[in-house]
Design a protein around this motif. Sequence first.
Motif, PDB file in Angstrom:
ATOM      1  N   LEU A  32      10.757   8.007   8.954  1.00 43.69           N
ATOM      2  CA  LEU A  32      10.265   7.155   7.880  1.00 43.69           C
ATOM      3  C   LEU A  32      10.072   5.728   8.380  1.00 43.69           C
ATOM      4  N   SER A  33      11.043   5.222   9.125  1.00 45.21           N
ATOM      5  CA  SER A  33      10.932   3.858   9.675  1.00 45.21           C
ATOM      6  C   SER A  33       9.716   3.745  10.589  1.00 45.21           C
ATOM      7  N   ARG A  34       9.481   4.790  11.395  1.00 47.91           N
ATOM      8  CA  ARG A  34       8.316   4.768  12.304  1.00 47.91           C
ATOM      9  C   ARG A  34       7.011   4.754  11.512  1.00 47.91           C
ATOM     10  N   GLN A  35       6.948   5.538  10.415  1.00 48.53           N
ATOM     11  CA  GLN A  35       5.730   5.580   9.614  1.00 48.53           C
ATOM     12  C   GLN A  35       5.438   4.213   8.991  1.00 48.53           C
ATOM     13  N   ILE A  36       6.471   3.526   8.537  1.00 48.17           N
ATOM     14  CA  ILE A  36       6.278   2.196   7.947  1.00 48.17           C
ATOM     15  C   ILE A  36       5.825   1.207   9.025  1.00 48.17           C
ATOM     16  N   GLN A  37       6.409   1.318  10.226  1.00 47.23           N
ATOM     17  CA  GLN A  37       5.981   0.451  11.328  1.00 47.23           C
ATOM     18  C   GLN A  37       4.513   0.700  11.680  1.00 47.23           C
ATOM     19  N   GLN A  38       4.119   1.973  11.702  1.00 56.97           N
ATOM     20  CA  GLN A  38       2.724   2.310  11.985  1.00 56.97           C
ATOM     21  C   GLN A  38       1.795   1.712  10.927  1.00 56.97           C
ATOM     22  N   LEU A  39       2.228   1.777   9.669  1.00 54.63           N
ATOM     23  CA  LEU A  39       1.419   1.226   8.583  1.00 54.63           C
ATOM     24  C   LEU A  39       1.265  -0.281   8.753  1.00 54.63           C
ATOM     25  N   GLU A  40       2.358  -0.970   9.083  1.00 52.88           N
ATOM     26  CA  GLU A  40       2.303  -2.416   9.286  1.00 52.88           C
ATOM     27  C   GLU A  40       1.404  -2.768  10.467  1.00 52.88           C
ATOM     28  N   GLU A  41       1.474  -1.975  11.534  1.00 52.14           N
ATOM     29  CA  GLU A  41       0.620  -2.213  12.710  1.00 52.14           C
ATOM     30  C   GLU A  41      -0.846  -2.012  12.352  1.00 52.14           C
ATOM     31  N   ALA A  42      -1.127  -0.968  11.544  1.00 57.39           N
ATOM     32  CA  ALA A  42      -2.514  -0.698  11.158  1.00 57.39           C
ATOM     33  C   ALA A  42      -3.075  -1.815  10.284  1.00 57.39           C
ATOM     34  N   LEU A  43      -2.218  -2.384   9.420  1.00 59.51           N
ATOM     35  CA  LEU A  43      -2.660  -3.455   8.531  1.00 59.51           C
ATOM     36  C   LEU A  43      -2.628  -4.823   9.201  1.00 59.51           C
ATOM     37  N   GLY A  44      -1.791  -4.940  10.244  1.00 61.59           N
ATOM     38  CA  GLY A  44      -1.662  -6.213  10.935  1.00 61.59           C
ATOM     39  C   GLY A  44      -0.827  -7.228  10.176  1.00 61.59           C
ATOM     40  N   VAL A  45       0.033  -6.742   9.259  1.00 59.47           N
ATOM     41  CA  VAL A  45       0.898  -7.639   8.487  1.00 59.47           C
ATOM     42  C   VAL A  45       2.280  -7.005   8.360  1.00 59.47           C
ATOM     43  N   GLN A  46       3.278  -7.839   8.068  1.00 60.42           N
ATOM     44  CA  GLN A  46       4.620  -7.336   7.806  1.00 60.42           C
ATOM     45  C   GLN A  46       4.761  -7.122   6.301  1.00 60.42           C
ATOM     46  N   LEU A  47       5.224  -5.924   5.920  1.00 62.23           N
ATOM     47  CA  LEU A  47       5.324  -5.574   4.508  1.00 62.23           C
ATOM     48  C   LEU A  47       6.716  -5.797   3.940  1.00 62.23           C
ATOM     49  N   PHE A  48       7.747  -5.776   4.804  1.00 61.97           N
ATOM     50  CA  PHE A  48       9.129  -5.935   4.361  1.00 61.97           C
ATOM     51  C   PHE A  48       9.830  -7.027   5.161  1.00 61.97           C
ATOM     52  N   GLU A  49      10.742  -7.724   4.475  1.00 59.28           N
ATOM     53  CA  GLU A  49      11.643  -8.644   5.159  1.00 59.28           C
ATOM     54  C   GLU A  49      12.844  -7.835   5.631  1.00 59.28           C
ATOM     55  N   ARG A  50      12.923  -7.559   6.917  1.00 62.57           N
ATOM     56  CA  ARG A  50      13.879  -6.583   7.434  1.00 62.57           C
ATOM     57  C   ARG A  50      15.345  -7.028   7.334  1.00 62.57           C
ATOM     58  N   ASN A  51      15.615  -8.321   7.289  1.00 67.07           N
ATOM     59  CA  ASN A  51      17.007  -8.796   7.348  1.00 67.07           C
ATOM     60  C   ASN A  51      17.611  -9.072   5.977  1.00 67.07           C
ATOM     61  N   THR A  52      17.022  -8.518   4.926  1.00 69.32           N
ATOM     62  CA  THR A  52      17.551  -8.745   3.571  1.00 69.32           C
ATOM     63  C   THR A  52      18.200  -7.477   3.038  1.00 69.32           C
ATOM     64  N   ARG A  53      19.229  -7.646   2.228  1.00 68.43           N
ATOM     65  CA  ARG A  53      19.898  -6.536   1.548  1.00 68.43           C
ATOM     66  C   ARG A  53      20.052  -6.902   0.077  1.00 68.43           C
ATOM     67  N   PRO A  54      19.423  -6.166  -0.865  1.00 72.19           N
ATOM     68  CA  PRO A  54      18.553  -5.031  -0.609  1.00 72.19           C
ATOM     69  C   PRO A  54      17.241  -5.459   0.037  1.00 72.19           C
ATOM     70  N   LEU A  55      16.534  -4.483   0.573  1.00 72.26           N
ATOM     71  CA  LEU A  55      15.281  -4.737   1.274  1.00 72.26           C
ATOM     72  C   LEU A  55      14.267  -5.379   0.324  1.00 72.26           C
ATOM     73  N   LYS A  56      13.611  -6.445   0.787  1.00 74.38           N
ATOM     74  CA  LYS A  56      12.624  -7.133  -0.039  1.00 74.38           C
ATOM     75  C   LYS A  56      11.246  -7.053   0.600  1.00 74.38           C
ATOM     76  N   MET A  57      10.233  -7.033  -0.254  1.00 74.13           N
ATOM     77  CA  MET A  57       8.856  -7.039   0.242  1.00 74.13           C
ATOM     78  C   MET A  57       8.391  -8.471   0.505  1.00 74.13           C
ATOM     79  N   THR A  58       7.508  -8.614   1.452  1.00 64.91           N
ATOM     80  CA  THR A  58       6.837  -9.890   1.679  1.00 64.91           C
ATOM     81  C   THR A  58       5.756 -10.054   0.610  1.00 64.91           C
ATOM     82  N   ASP A  59       5.106 -11.203   0.592  1.00 65.92           N
ATOM     83  CA  ASP A  59       3.997 -11.404  -0.348  1.00 65.92           C
ATOM     84  C   ASP A  59       2.914 -10.358  -0.116  1.00 65.92           C
ATOM     85  N   ALA A  60       2.630 -10.078   1.165  1.00 67.61           N
ATOM     86  CA  ALA A  60       1.631  -9.056   1.492  1.00 67.61           C
ATOM     87  C   ALA A  60       2.101  -7.688   1.010  1.00 67.61           C
ATOM     88  N   GLY A  61       3.406  -7.427   1.143  1.00 64.76           N
ATOM     89  CA  GLY A  61       3.962  -6.148   0.696  1.00 64.76           C
ATOM     90  C   GLY A  61       3.835  -5.966  -0.800  1.00 64.76           C
TER      91      GLY A  61
END
Length: 305
Positions: A32-61
Amino acid sequence: MELRHLRYFIAVAEEANFTRAAQRLHIAQPPLSRQIQQLEEALGVQLFERNTRPLKMTDAGRFFYSHAVQLLAQTAELESMTRRVGKIERSLSLGFVGSTLYGMLPKIIRRFRNENSAVQLSLHEMSTMDQIQALKEGRIDIGFGRIRHEDASIRRIVLREERMIVALPLGHPLSLSKPVLSLRDLLGETVIIFPKSPRPSYADQVLAAFHDRALEPQRIYETRELQIALGLVAAGEGISIVPSSVHGLKRDDVSYMELDDSNLVSPIIMSTRMLDESEDIRAMLELIYALYDEERMEHLPPAEH
């Protein structure tokens, strides 16, 4: 980018946790983590803020999520409607919460089957929140529930507001002292609410009725379903606030009393996919309003289109 990427992203966004999202999707977390990374690479943007708990989306996300949900819902609608158009024998799948069975739903189903014999009707008991997910995934076409849940891909039609009443053990002092009760009269009783899970549910509507009036019952007892709640009432374990249609469920060990506040209601809500305007769904809605009129039952007028 494929549809599975959208499903995976939506699950992670809604669960705000990779582990829970993987469990929901029935896959392992590393893929699942790999699929999300692939999606972010395809879009060229970061969708999640990885260092937050709970996980938060970026503006693009957040932007991507709002459109991904709509796109996935439209895909489910397209699949469902195409299958329906392609079948000689049409099908319609209904989800319902258990408490709606004590009202008009059985009569609605019988009448629809009699008048639409070419439509294969299937029924599935599920919570309102499960209905929303099932509609998005194309597993059901119509849901009948009680929770006012906002979702951009779901069309909600509030059919009627059903008055709440009180179920008491037969011979309870409150049933002998007053013709009508208030919530304040119930504060000294054990209030039995249902269902215990999943939440939000009808139980939260009952609790909100007290809290909105700055009232707090001394004791709350949570149970799984309406029938168990009524059994506990009959046993003298407490009282329960139930939809008025339950009055038709005849029991010789439970009495029912009205509440004095006309705002104490629980809605009956029909939900469909936002863009699904199929002939069968229109027929179902028209039949419901016709039955309400026949039974002289109060209901909200149909919306103008």
